[in-house]
Design an enzyme around this catalytic site. Sequence first.
Site, PDB file in Angstrom:
ATOM      1  N   GLY A  97       0.806  -1.221   0.000  1.00 58.07           N
ATOM      2  CA  GLY A  97       0.000   0.000   0.000  1.00 58.07           C
ATOM      3  C   GLY A  97       0.833   1.262   0.000  1.00 58.07           C
ATOM      4  CG  HIS A  98       3.460   1.929   2.522  1.00 57.43           C
ATOM      5  ND1 HIS A  98       2.522   2.789   3.033  1.00 57.43           N
ATOM      6  CD2 HIS A  98       3.620   0.946   3.450  1.00 57.43           C
ATOM      7  CE1 HIS A  98       2.136   2.341   4.222  1.00 57.43           C
ATOM      8  NE2 HIS A  98       2.784   1.220   4.491  1.00 57.43           N
TER       9      HIS A  98
ATOM     10  CG  ASP B  71       6.844  -3.661   9.464  1.00 57.40           C
ATOM     11  OD1 ASP B  71       6.392  -4.612   8.814  1.00 57.40           O
ATOM     12  OD2 ASP B  71       6.491  -2.490   9.271  1.00 57.40           O
TER      13      ASP B  71
ATOM     14  CG  HIS C 268      -0.025   2.482   8.042  1.00 58.12           C
ATOM     15  ND1 HIS C 268       1.019   3.045   8.729  1.00 58.12           N
ATOM     16  CD2 HIS C 268       0.467   1.420   7.389  1.00 58.12           C
ATOM     17  CE1 HIS C 268       2.108   2.321   8.511  1.00 58.12           C
ATOM     18  NE2 HIS C 268       1.810   1.341   7.703  1.00 58.12           N
TER      19      HIS C 268
END
Lengths: 329, 221
Positions: free
Chosen positions: A55-56, A109, A215
């Site tokens: 999504g980045h 992460d 996000h």
Amino acid sequence: MSKFLNEPRDAVVEGLRGFARCHADEVVLNERPRFVRRRNPNRNKVGVISGGGSGHEPLHAGYVGFGMLDAAVPGEVFSSPSPDQILAAAQAVAGSPGVLFIVKNYSGDVMNFEMAAEMFDGETRRVLVEDDVAVENSTYTVGRRGVAGTLVVEKIAGAAAEQGADLETCARLAEEAIARTRTMGVALGGCRVPTADRPNLEMAPGEMELGVGIHGEPGRRRVPLQKADAIVSELLDAVLQDLGTPGDEPVLLFVNGFGGTPLMELYLLYDAACRILDERKVKICRSLVGNYVTSLEMPGASVTLTRMSDPMLTLWDAPVRTPGLRWGG
Amino acid sequence: MGRMSPPDGDIAVFLHCLQAVCGELLANEAELSALDRAIGDGDHGANLCRAAHALLEAADDLSSLPLPKALERAGMLVVTSVGGASGPLYGTMLMALGRAWPQDATAGAVADVLEQAMEAVGRRGRSTVGEKTMLDVLVPAARAFRESVASGSLGAALQAMVDAADSGLAATRPMRATKGRAAYVGERSIGHLDPGAASARLCLRAVARVLCESGSKELRS
């Protein structure tokens, strides 16, 4: 926010398939477990690997290639990849010089890369990117988020590894880039994860979220929209206050779009940032403007400053050939 | 105080627990995601449903293993199917349970292992009780189970565990998150239940229900 989808849950892998087909001369997609690597990995240098939620784009897979990453590990949208993916990526590209993991500072992460490093049979180092000044750092929090400054760290460390620097040196240079980089962002609207039926951040017209993350998660505060100059001024104030006055040292000015703001407006913000930095006697030595670390279709942008030492300038200018970033011979 | 179940019944009970937990997660996806949307990034329900599907798919394979191995394998499946933060945390919990599972699985021995597993989750997440996370349910629930099992019946201990999970979840509402993604919204996290604590409570309730039924005891709702 309508989207181009077949099955929502297939969005990540179908996007990656298209990416790998389009850039087949440079990258290869491994589907199970999922990672993207250089077509021709060089196992005689330090392997530089990053990853995180999808999504980045173009982060991280878009920065796989000569002079930057050796592999990228995409998770589901906004969700960390799992240790087996990270481990497989490391095994696919790493040789005896070892692996540098560049990890954005999110608890998921951090934990998944940590478990992968425990399973990996070889030398590893990990650096945590935490450039976002919007979230206060304290002993009580998990620390700051890693946002657009991640690109700077990947470029600097990737160039060093390409030039044959050893693992310690690559890690030290990455740490130096992290210590010298600060970012703050603002959103004018939200974004919708393909599998969700509602946007992450619901905003009324005429509002903005200052200090937003990548996000669509809330930031410092919700305020009425202001003129672009005033917004950039507030972002730069926060960044400079945290970074310290650069003095004679010039800065890299990086205006990053979150995916839903036209380039015209990003350049408008860049122009404002140049004027404001000029007033504050901050010298700009390098610039980057565009959608490099996005948050799906979110309208908004972030401003990143990196204080550039001479060695960092050399590494920044070094040739890079990736789908998302490309310059030099 | 006897064994949790007959030795050859362990894996059958485990399978029932697994199915009950997965069923709860699948039935509550929307609620978990809604909680996460308020203070996080809204994917907690979807992430855990990926784990539920993976576990249900693997249920036959798991049931052919000795219980400790089945727990470890289930943990690895959770880690690989979920990603995110909850994957390593729930995965670490199951793997820690599997690695330390007692040969003689008396309720007391299981209680000790359960508490150690919750500590392993805390180490993986570098977190502790009071930070508005799943630990606010897991730690007091495991403690209540151990304390109660020492003095009472298995049914009473399971009831104490469920009660502690309920109050642990409720206690997250006024907390200011200092770990996990909810930490980024700081003060704004106050007034919302923590989604990780909510999913932890769902899982513990499902396990307690199965264990009570297998021991022919009723659990107060």
